[in-house]
Motif scaffolding. Sequence first.
Motif, PDB file in Angstrom:
ATOM      1  N   GLU A   1      -7.458   1.728  -6.206  1.00 54.26           N
ATOM      2  CA  GLU A   1      -6.644   0.523  -6.028  1.00 54.26           C
ATOM      3  C   GLU A   1      -5.536   0.772  -4.989  1.00 54.26           C
ATOM      4  O   GLU A   1      -5.274  -0.069  -4.136  1.00 54.26           O
ATOM      5  CB  GLU A   1      -6.016   0.204  -7.400  1.00 54.26           C
TER       6      GLU A   1
ATOM      7  N   ARG B   1      -4.828   0.330   2.717  1.00 54.71           N
ATOM      8  CA  ARG B   1      -5.627  -0.296   3.778  1.00 54.71           C
ATOM      9  C   ARG B   1      -5.052  -1.664   4.129  1.00 54.71           C
ATOM     10  O   ARG B   1      -4.966  -2.028   5.299  1.00 54.71           O
ATOM     11  CB  ARG B   1      -7.080  -0.442   3.337  1.00 54.71           C
ATOM     12  N   ALA B   2      -4.659  -2.414   3.096  1.00 52.45           N
ATOM     13  CA  ALA B   2      -4.082  -3.738   3.349  1.00 52.45           C
ATOM     14  C   ALA B   2      -2.802  -3.610   4.177  1.00 52.45           C
ATOM     15  O   ALA B   2      -2.512  -4.451   5.036  1.00 52.45           O
ATOM     16  CB  ALA B   2      -3.800  -4.455   2.033  1.00 52.45           C
ATOM     17  N   ASP B   3      -2.021  -2.548   3.931  1.00 48.58           N
ATOM     18  CA  ASP B   3      -0.762  -2.336   4.674  1.00 48.58           C
ATOM     19  C   ASP B   3      -1.001  -1.655   6.025  1.00 48.58           C
ATOM     20  O   ASP B   3      -0.050  -1.309   6.724  1.00 48.58           O
ATOM     21  CB  ASP B   3       0.202  -1.486   3.834  1.00 48.58           C
TER      22      ASP B   3
ATOM     23  N   ASN C   1      -6.858   0.752  -1.528  1.00 55.73           N
ATOM     24  CA  ASN C   1      -7.000  -0.646  -1.071  1.00 55.73           C
ATOM     25  C   ASN C   1      -5.668  -1.186  -0.561  1.00 55.73           C
ATOM     26  O   ASN C   1      -5.609  -1.869   0.461  1.00 55.73           O
ATOM     27  CB  ASN C   1      -7.506  -1.547  -2.198  1.00 55.73           C
ATOM     28  N   ILE C   2      -4.592  -0.869  -1.296  1.00 59.61           N
ATOM     29  CA  ILE C   2      -3.258  -1.345  -0.876  1.00 59.61           C
ATOM     30  C   ILE C   2      -2.870  -0.687   0.451  1.00 59.61           C
ATOM     31  O   ILE C   2      -2.361  -1.348   1.362  1.00 59.61           O
ATOM     32  CB  ILE C   2      -2.211  -1.067  -1.983  1.00 59.61           C
TER      33      ILE C   2
END
Lengths: 432, 181
Positions: free
Chosen positions: B62, B68-70, B65-66
């Motif tokens: 998780e 990567r989002a940032d 994923n964060i």
Amino acid sequence: MGDYIKEIRDPVHVFIRIDETERAIIDSRFFQRLRNIHQLAMTYLVYPGATHRRFEHSLGVMELAGRIYDIITNPDNIVDESIRSFVPRRESDWHHGYWRSVLRIAALCHDLGHLPFSHGAEELISPGWNHERLTVEIIFNSEITSILKEAGIQPEHVAKLAVGPQKYRNEPFTIWEAILAEIIVGNAFGADRIDYLLRDSHHCGVAYGRFDYHRLLEKLRILPARYEGSDEPSLGIEYGGIQVAEALLLARYFMFTQVYYHRVRRIYDLHLKEFLRAWLPEGKFPTDLATHLYLTDNEVQSAIAEAYRYRINEQYEPARCIMQRDHFRLVYEHNPKDHEIYPQPGDLLYQALCKEFDASLFRHDVDKKENAAPVFPVLLRDGTIESSINQSELLKRIPPLIVDNIFVHPSHVKEVETWLRREKDNIIGGTT
Amino acid sequence: MSPETSNALIVELARQLRLRESWCGETHLQKTAYFLKELMKVPLSYDFILYKYGPYSFDLTEQINILRADDVFRLQPRGNYGPTIIEGKHVSWLTNQHHEIIKRYQKEIAFIAEQLADKKVADLERLGTALYVTRENQTTIGAIERAERLHQLKPHISLEEALEAVQEVDTLIEKACMAMQ
């Protein structure tokens, strides 16, 4: 176990056939409770058709899980010798029928612990709890436990598959159990995911969630992740199925951006949480099964109506926002251009707004945890197994799913929008 | 330790792995993070269970994923294997905020990278599971019993390979003790 005694009409799967044990579980109080839990919380305030419940979704997941099981355990579909050792044989092995029943019942039970309005306000449960833990409690300690035992099914097996290894921490999963759990809750091809995309799409009246799932199911295989250098198996897809796998993951991407992350749906979740914090004892959902059984969307909706009508203290304002559909308004949302400059632009703007205006006027809503494109094994025509990311140009390019919303009280929309137009670039640009 | 602080250490771990020419896919990061937590006692916030290719943390997935989002991490498809994790545009935004903690655990991270950077997923699966079964039994049990347990949990790993992995982990535990003295 096994002989079908009844069929239920379903708008997605046409007919869902159930046996005696499944019928007894469906008739239980804990399963009937799901008739009163909306699948998509208050999304019906945005998409009026989205009034479907966890009840029919659970039936759909059971139907799909059974179909997937039949396909991946078909001897003709076991393409790697390393897999044959742990998959029960179809005709000769009693285990084949046992695990099929366990899987279907686990799929049926996977959402039993859901709180009112599903994921809408799930964080308001006591620390250490979540809906999956409640699901496990129900499987082990309710009338469902007796139904399972009478049918010769171990509740522990059902609990493990229903919530998967992420949430079932009592003991490690065998390889076979991990594969079966993946059929229900798997990130890439879980029956839960396939059903909710199709069903939510159908009820919302949007086409985004549709894809050729019959083709997808036919192409599912248990495959060792050789591209990782390991023989550990997981659910993957046979050549010729990559396009429909792309369609599934794109469907999911669009359903998230257009429905699950819809700005108005998100703000209603926040208003619902504010109401529940004021209404629930100590602001938390109870975790005892007797209370859980009788706490559904119906009770919460009545309480919202009452709080609005009688102006009950701090319950009133969030109840009013919901009842009058006078929700906070979006003034900022994720913007790739701002994100290019600073990774968390919403944080900066929210802090600046709270400094400039009264902080109680704003709500900041962030979510970045969802993986838009999970990696899975693909069996090629020449028998090699590769990572999906090396086989699909499209899957490489699905962007991350990001929610970074700022909402403001309706009374201040114009003022805040004007201020943001003037200050936004200075605030975000000032970080470089 | 907060998830954000743990993430900063993971970013440093990925950097150190790549420096030593690791493939550095998500599985490499998962297993080396497990060693960092369990062997070097770095209090990362991620909870590990026995799952895909050995010890696995859904929390860490998780958080990746964060990241990567940032745009702190990016995935780079490469060769025939799974993707490599590389640095994104905002990596220094995170590491600059947490440079003190990164400095504090530099030695532990360097040790893990040094020992495990050249390992492939299959090696890390064996070693990670060997450490898992060693930690599972608080009382000391013999290498053969641990190898049997490993083979029971991961039948695709032969008993012979399991025994080698348990012995290698015992050596690694000794090395770690010496390195941290």
